[in-house]
Design an enzyme around this catalytic site. Structure first.
Site, PDB file in Angstrom:
ATOM      1  N   SER A 267       0.832  -1.201   0.000  1.00 17.30           N
ATOM      2  CA  SER A 267       0.000   0.000   0.000  1.00 17.30           C
ATOM      3  C   SER A 267       0.865   1.248   0.000  1.00 17.30           C
ATOM      4  O   SER A 267       2.092   1.165  -0.050  1.00 17.30           O
ATOM      5  CB  SER A 267      -0.932  -0.024   1.221  1.00 17.30           C
ATOM      6  OG  SER A 267      -1.957   0.917   1.094  1.00 17.30           O
ATOM      7  N   ASN A 268       0.231   2.396   0.027  1.00 16.67           N
ATOM      8  CA  ASN A 268       0.904   3.690   0.093  1.00 16.67           C
ATOM      9  C   ASN A 268       0.483   4.403   1.369  1.00 16.67           C
ATOM     10  O   ASN A 268      -0.616   4.163   1.861  1.00 16.67           O
ATOM     11  CB  ASN A 268       0.446   4.587  -1.067  1.00 16.67           C
ATOM     12  CG  ASN A 268       1.149   4.273  -2.355  1.00 16.67           C
ATOM     13  OD1 ASN A 268       2.319   3.919  -2.373  1.00 16.67           O
ATOM     14  ND2 ASN A 268       0.431   4.415  -3.439  1.00 16.67           N
ATOM     15  N   ARG A 269       1.296   5.312   1.828  1.00 17.27           N
ATOM     16  CA  ARG A 269       0.868   6.150   2.956  1.00 17.27           C
ATOM     17  C   ARG A 269      -0.164   7.150   2.468  1.00 17.27           C
ATOM     18  O   ARG A 269       0.079   7.899   1.526  1.00 17.27           O
ATOM     19  CB  ARG A 269       2.069   6.914   3.510  1.00 17.27           C
ATOM     20  CG  ARG A 269       2.987   6.040   4.326  1.00 17.27           C
ATOM     21  CD  ARG A 269       4.158   6.830   4.849  1.00 17.27           C
ATOM     22  NE  ARG A 269       3.768   7.812   5.861  1.00 17.27           N
ATOM     23  CZ  ARG A 269       4.635   8.632   6.448  1.00 17.27           C
ATOM     24  NH1 ARG A 269       5.894   8.615   6.113  1.00 17.27           N
ATOM     25  NH2 ARG A 269       4.211   9.488   7.361  1.00 17.27           N
TER      26      ARG A 269
ATOM     27  N   ALA B 104      -3.911   7.973  -3.421  1.00 18.66           N
ATOM     28  CA  ALA B 104      -2.537   7.479  -3.590  1.00 18.66           C
ATOM     29  C   ALA B 104      -2.636   6.049  -4.117  1.00 18.66           C
ATOM     30  O   ALA B 104      -2.673   5.089  -3.343  1.00 18.66           O
ATOM     31  CB  ALA B 104      -1.801   7.527  -2.257  1.00 18.66           C
ATOM     32  N   VAL B 105      -2.732   5.923  -5.426  1.00 23.51           N
ATOM     33  CA  VAL B 105      -2.936   4.615  -6.059  1.00 23.51           C
ATOM     34  C   VAL B 105      -1.608   3.855  -6.089  1.00 23.51           C
ATOM     35  O   VAL B 105      -0.575   4.429  -6.445  1.00 23.51           O
ATOM     36  CB  VAL B 105      -3.446   4.800  -7.514  1.00 23.51           C
ATOM     37  CG1 VAL B 105      -3.753   3.447  -8.147  1.00 23.51           C
ATOM     38  CG2 VAL B 105      -4.674   5.705  -7.553  1.00 23.51           C
TER      39      VAL B 105
END
Ligand code: CTP
Ligand code: CA
Length: 226
Positions: free
Chosen positions: A33-35, A100-101
């Site tokens: 994932s992303n922050r 934030a893909v």
């Protein structure tokens, strides 16, 4: 009272906003994932709703409740976000992609939990489709398309490149190495880059930043209507 409520300058407009991260499963208990807290996207959705728009919010997993008066679609992966966004897009006047893909996903999701039997682990990743670029390429002339970019270096030139390559009207660039800005904080210092101008904003709350972005969107909608 009207003064207190602020302008209803998005009345009659359909606005699609994306927020939060996506999660790309590795096995039943793990993901990439992303922050992203989702705060910026939720602030944009609430501000647009307050300014009179019909708002659809497509969000990845975040710890935020559905805002009042907004049609919320919850998704997990980038593929799910792409399906929801590209399905809704043709009916929209304004699309703002603050999500934030994840750029990559595991080539396959293991159906059983990966055990730590080996010394290390190699993951094969494949690239996710770029939702914003697809929106840019199929954009209708009346639509205003806004992207975001979080950059650790060369943030102005990278923002300008993404604006051009993804066929955007506006990009909101965040210099993530700056202090008090970006992830998990209530404030943001961003630069708005349009086709003709670069406009740095001061350090503001995410709510105030949202209103400044929407001010630009209203101007762009007006220019397209001429
Ligand atoms: N974006 C998207 N789909 C993706 C990746 C990004 O729609 N698969 C959107 C984001 O929502 C954001 C914009 O593209 O509005 C820019 O994202 P960013 O990560 O800054 O740019 P990338 O084009 O992914 O390039 P890089 O990560 O290499 O800087
Ligand atoms: Ca990216």
């Amino acid at each position: 009272l009207l003064f207190l409520l602020g302008p209803a300058d998005l009345k009659g407009k359909s606005v699609l906003i994306t927020a939060g991260p996506t999660r790309e499963p590795i096995d039943p208990v793990r993901f990439l994932s992303n922050r992203s807290s989702g705060k910026m996207g939720f602030a944009l959705a609430q501000a647009a709703q307050r300014r009179g728009a019909a708002v659809t919010l497509v969000t990845g997993p975040v710890a935020l409740a559905d805002p009042w008066g907004i049609d919320v679609i919850r998704v997990t992966t980038a593929e799910e976000m792409a399906a929801a966004v590209l399905g809704q897009a043709p009916a929209m006047d304004v699309i703002i992609k603050s999500a934030a893909v994840a750029d990559f996903r595991p080539a396959s999701c293991q159906s059983l939990k990966i055990k730590k039997t080996n010394q290390g682990l190699r993951l094969d990743l494949i690239k996710n489709r770029d939702i914003l670029a697809e929106l840019g390429h199929r954009r209708q002339p009346h639509q205003v398309l806004v992207g975001f970019a979080a950059e650790s270096h060369d943030h102005l030139s990278e923002g300008q490149r993404k604006l051009r390559e993804k066929n955007l009207d506006l990009i909101v660039v965040n210099d993530i190495l700056g202090s008090e800005t970006g992830f998990d904080v209530a404030t943001n210092q961003v630069t708005l880059i349009g086709r003709k101008e670069i406009h740095p904003l001061p350090l503001l709350s995410k709510e105030a930043t949202a209103d400044r972005i929407l001010d630009r969107v209203v101007t762009l909608l007006g220019e397209k209507a001429i």
